[in-house]
Design a protein around this motif. Structure first.
Motif, short mmCIF file in Angstrom:
data_model
loop_
_atom_site.label_atom_id
_atom_site.label_comp_id
_atom_site.label_asym_id
_atom_site.label_seq_id
_atom_site.Cartn_x
_atom_site.Cartn_y
_atom_site.Cartn_z
N SER A 113 0.73 -1.62 -0.01
CA SER A 113 -0.22 -0.01 0.15
C SER A 113 1.41 1.27 0.32
CB SER A 113 -1.04 0.31 0.83
OG SER A 113 0.33 0.13 2.15
N SER A 164 3.18 -7.07 4.25
CA SER A 164 2.25 -7.36 5.12
C SER A 164 1.75 -9.03 5.34
CB SER A 164 1.16 -6.99 5.24
OG SER A 164 0.86 -5.49 5.90
N GLY A 172 0.46 -8.23 9.85
CA GLY A 172 0.21 -7.91 8.89
C GLY A 172 -0.20 -6.03 9.99
N LEU A 387 0.48 -8.42 -0.47
CA LEU A 387 -0.37 -7.63 0.57
C LEU A 387 -2.00 -7.93 -0.58
CD1 LEU A 387 -2.08 -5.99 2.72
CD2 LEU A 387 -1.90 -3.78 1.23
N HIS A 388 -2.37 -8.35 -1.28
CA HIS A 388 -3.61 -8.57 -2.03
C HIS A 388 -3.02 -9.94 -2.98
CE1 HIS A 388 -5.10 -4.46 -1.35
NE2 HIS A 388 -3.62 -3.94 -1.87
N PRO A 393 -1.54 -12.59 7.04
CA PRO A 393 -1.09 -12.95 8.11
C PRO A 393 -2.89 -13.63 8.59
CG PRO A 393 -1.67 -10.81 8.06
CD PRO A 393 -1.01 -12.18 5.97
N ILE B 123 -8.70 2.68 4.16
CA ILE B 123 -7.15 3.86 2.88
C ILE B 123 -6.03 2.79 2.97
CG2 ILE B 123 -8.38 5.77 2.39
CD1 ILE B 123 -5.53 6.94 3.87
N PHE B 124 -6.15 1.47 3.99
CA PHE B 124 -4.84 0.67 3.96
C PHE B 124 -3.84 1.71 4.45
CE2 PHE B 124 -6.92 -2.82 1.07
CZ PHE B 124 -6.60 -3.39 2.29
N PRO B 313 -5.76 -2.82 12.07
CA PRO B 313 -4.47 -3.18 11.62
C PRO B 313 -4.64 -3.16 10.52
CG PRO B 313 -6.37 -4.28 11.77
CD PRO B 313 -7.20 -2.82 12.09
N HIS B 314 -2.55 -3.17 9.59
CA HIS B 314 -3.12 -2.65 8.00
C HIS B 314 -3.50 -4.07 7.04
CE1 HIS B 314 -0.17 -2.72 4.64
NE2 HIS B 314 -0.53 -1.59 4.48
N ALA B 315 -3.16 -4.77 7.44
CA ALA B 315 -3.63 -5.54 6.49
C ALA B 315 -4.92 -6.62 6.53
CB ALA B 315 -2.25 -7.17 5.94
N GLN B 316 -5.09 -6.55 7.44
CA GLN B 316 -6.66 -7.16 7.93
C GLN B 316 -7.12 -5.98 7.57
OE1 GLN B 316 -3.99 -7.69 9.49
NE2 GLN B 316 -3.73 -9.41 10.15
#
Lengths: 419, 338
Positions: A113, A164, A172, A387-388, A393, B123-124, B313-316
């Motif tokens: 990101s 992440s 993450g 990330l995507h 995680p 927006i992550f 959280p970022h990824a989740q």
């Protein structure tokens, strides 16, 4: 005075004016660094570390430099580093630059990101780390990844954090580049500005309270010195003579805001230390040898119980603030080409060639090797996901580590999403 | 009528207010020359000069503290905190000073100012660019708190806030800046230009503080929401086919209790929705009010759908964000509850 008269100036007094500092040049104008006064390399004296701070107040207004324009190391600050040490330093900086380029590209490809590059500032964190002991603690900002790279922290782990992915050491939770590694003397990056600066002072005070031998290094950017936490850090460091090096990385720009907005009327950021009786040095942040020498001086002071030192690294943020930023909107497009202290990689390379320890061919070869290493690390990191896509995680990780033990209300919430 | 994004509407509000009143000044980090990291103040320095719109040092306590001094002098500062997550150094100034100045000086000094802050996630942005701290303001006596959900309201409410005689916290859901995001993160967001509430008058108008609006009429259940969650609520009603009524609060303090009571008395069921964490969130206050005022009309316990009680959280991100799927499940559950 009646309310009608209040605030109205008598005819003999001029009305007040509001002052807002302006940078020397803006987009479309010619870059202008004429206000950055650069003393000759080797011209600044090197005092003993137990000098009385009041005798070296002039160092807060000068710039300590070792490498001259011919690439020679000159003057009293030439550090005791072998050619092998310097080649290693160059390779650290090249690795960081290569790493940045690959991660910047990965962000553009949508693999993460966000990213923040170090371009032009590699010498600061890479050289500082070498001067520091293995058990000392850094409280870094988001632009000191050289502290990890120069300490041989695995590139794969850094990349997994940036992606992440399922092997992300931060599970993450954190924005890319917000690394943490206690084992490597790298305190968890917050993302909020200046908060860590005063924490470093506290860590150093603890080390003194426990009669330990470890010291702390605090890190902050020019813009964030405006935060109250910076000033609180100076008060506590000064009062308790904390064994800490207070590093201010002046890269000229705080996103779109030039350093004059945070510095105001004080001549330099280093000079902020003087009112607190803290010895303050300014150093050419693009000169690997000078950064190392000054770091060593400040670290020795802390280690010998002589108290804190404030160091201002004069450098330039050659890239954007982050992948969310476009500097062409607020500074001349080619301003970085005009930066009078040059590029730290080019300058160390030139020095190594001048002393016969390096060559253009070896440099090219090293570039290729480093790129291959970084690409191999990237491949490995991506095998654990980005990330995507790929390994992620777990959603369970949202709920872990909020507390040492999962309380009942979080257990219920975790059950709600079925993990 | 011109069409505006949320960013353009917010900018237009400050432009109109600055044009009408020389006492309105705008400042914050990156706000002056560059026009803000989200571009909300773009062009204002050029138009009104550096004395009216300027860059501030990175010091949130300094920004709010000097704004209080300016307000005490008689100006009307409208300041920006770059992200609501950066507000905490200013919290002492907001809570102990701005909120209480009128009270403690018996009206001798007042604090007519607005503190704008981008809020919310999606927006992550990780834990330092995603928080929704509205409850930290609604809990403080002396503050008014606004959370707009669309360009029309954003402009009208911001002008009303600037003209208000007391300190106002203006929270801008950043995920709505460029479109009415409804929580379907895997689908493209439609542009504001396709949304009716992007029709924004060029000039001066206000949306009064303390008035909620019904975004969707329904008979089965009331969803009380604000900001981004208004669009999530509309999407969930659409997705589930449950005839939900969606109330957009627009301002949290002062609160339009009558609108809430009227809706819940009609439907007999109520879900409170916000992105902020659950415990001690503003949803707790709303649920308590519904219980106090609508108890004998309720056919099911009031439910809260919110972010989890963890850092953001970022990824989740999408496991954290209370989107239409989680709300949809709650809608089905509350319809079955007896």
């Amino acid at each position: 005075m009646s309310s009608d008269e209040a605030g109205k100036a008598p005819a003999t007094i001029q009305p007040l004016k509001f002052h807002v500092p302006q940078p020397a040049s803006r987009p479309g104008e010619k870059p202008d660094f004429s206000d950055v006064v650069i003393p000759k390399a080797g011209s600044v004296a090197r005092p003993p570390v137990d000098v009385d701070p009041k005798d070296i107040r002039d160092l807060a207004y000068s710039i300590i430099r070792v490498l001259n324009r011919e690439g020679e190391a000159v003057g009293p600050w030439v550090p005791d580093l072998s050619p092998e040490d310097l080649v290693r330093g160059l390779r650290h900086m090249m690795t960081l630059r290569s790493f940045d380029a690959r991660m910047q590209m990965a962000q553009r490809q949508g693999k993460t990101s966000f990213y923040m590059q170090h371009t032009g500032e590699e010498a600061v964190s890479c050289a500082f780390r070498i001067a520091l002991g293995p058990h000392d603690m850094n409280f870094p900002t988001y632009r000191q990844a050289g502290l990890l790279i120069a300490h041989d922290y695995p590139l794969v782990d850094m990349m997994c954090q940036i992606y992440s992915n399922q092997r992300d050491p931060m599970k993450g939770r954190q924005l890319p580049v917000m690394y943490s590694s206690k084992e490597n003397g790298f305190f968890s990056i917050s993302g909020n500005l200046a908060t860590q600066f005063v924490q470093a002072v506290g860590w150093a005070m603890a080390s003194a309270i426990k009669n330990d031998t470890r010291i702390a290094a605090a890190w902050i950017g020019d813009g964030s010195t405006a935060e109250s936490d910076f000033h609180a850090a100076l008060v506590f460091a000064s009062t308790y003579k904390a064994p800490v090096v207070l590093n201010v990385v002046n890269n000229q720009w705080a996103i779109s805001t030039f350093q004059g907005i945070a510095r105001g009327g004080s001549g330099t950021f280093a000079a902020r230390g003087l009112g607190f009786g803290i010895p303050a040095l300014r150093v050419d942040g693009n000169d690997y040898l000078a950064v190392y020498a000054v770091a060593q001086w400040a670290i020795e002071r802390a280690r010998r119980n002589l108290g804190p030192t404030l160091v201002e690294y004069v450098t330039y943020r050659a890239g954007a603030h982050s992948t969310s930023d476009d500097p062409s909107a607020y500074r001349p497009k080619h301003e970085s080409d005009e930066w009078p202290l040059g590029d730290p990689l080019v300058r160390l390379k030139q020095h190594l060639i001048a002393i016969g320890a390096w060559s253009e061919e070896r440099h090219k070869q090293a570039e290729a090797e480093i790129l291959a290493t970084v690409i191999a690390a990237q491949k490995e990191a991506e095998s654990f996901g980005t990330l995507h896509s790929g390994g992620k995680p777990s959603a369970r990780d949202i709920f872990e580590d909020v507390y040492a033990e999962l309380p009942p209300h979080l257990r219920r919430q975790r059950q709600q999403i079925g993990v | 009528m011109p069409r505006m994004t949320m960013i353009e509407a917010i900018r237009s509000a400050m432009d109109v207010a600055m044009g009408r009143d020389d006492d309105v000044v705008v400042f914050g980090e990156d706000v002056g020359f560059f026009g803000g990291v989200f571009r909300c103040t773009h062009g204002l320095q050029q138009k009104y000069g550096v004395s009216r719109c300027f860059d501030a040092p990175i010091s949130e306590s300094g920004i709010v503290g000097t704004a209080i001094g300016m307000a005490a002098y008689g100006l009307k500062p409208c300041v920006e905190i770059q992200f609501a997550d950066y507000m905490y150094p200013a919290y002492d100034q907001i809570v102990s000073e701005a909120a209480r100045l009128r009270y403690r000086s018996a009206g001798d000094f007042t604090c007519p100012m607005v503190i704008r802050m981008p809020t919310g996630g999606g927006i992550f942005g990780g834990q330092t660019h995603s928080q929704s701290p509205e409850a930290l303001f609604t809990h403080v006596a002396g503050l008014k708190t606004i959370v707009p959900s669309n360009p029309y309201d954003a402009k009208g409410l911001l002008i009303a806030a600037i003209e208000d005689p007391d300190p106002v916290i203006f929270l801008e859901p950043k995920r709505l800046y460029n479109g009415p995001f409804d929580g379907h993160h895997d689908k493209p967001v439609t542009a504001w230009s396709k949304h009716a509430l992007s029709e924004v008058p060029e000039g001066h108008y206000t949306v009064p503080l303390g008035q909620a609006v019904t975004r969707r009429e329904g008979a089965a259940v009331s969803i009380i929401a604000y900001g981004t969650m208004v669009h999530v609520a509309l999407a969930a009603a659409e997705d589930t086919g449950i005839d939900a009524e969606v109330i957009d609060l627009r301002t949290l303090v002062p609160l339009d209790l009558e609108a809430i009571v009227a809706s819940v008395e009609k439907t007999g069921r109520c879900i409170v929705l916000h992105e902020a964490t659950l415990t001690s969130g503003f949803g707790g206050e709303l649920a308590a009010l519904v219980q106090e005022h609508c108890f004998y009309h309720l056919e099911a316990p009031v439910m809260r759908v919110t972010g989890w009680d963890t850092p953001y959280p970022h990824a989740q991100e999408w496991d954290y964000f209370p989107g239409p799927a989680r709300l949809g499940q709650a809608l089905r559950d509350i319809m079955e509850a007896r």
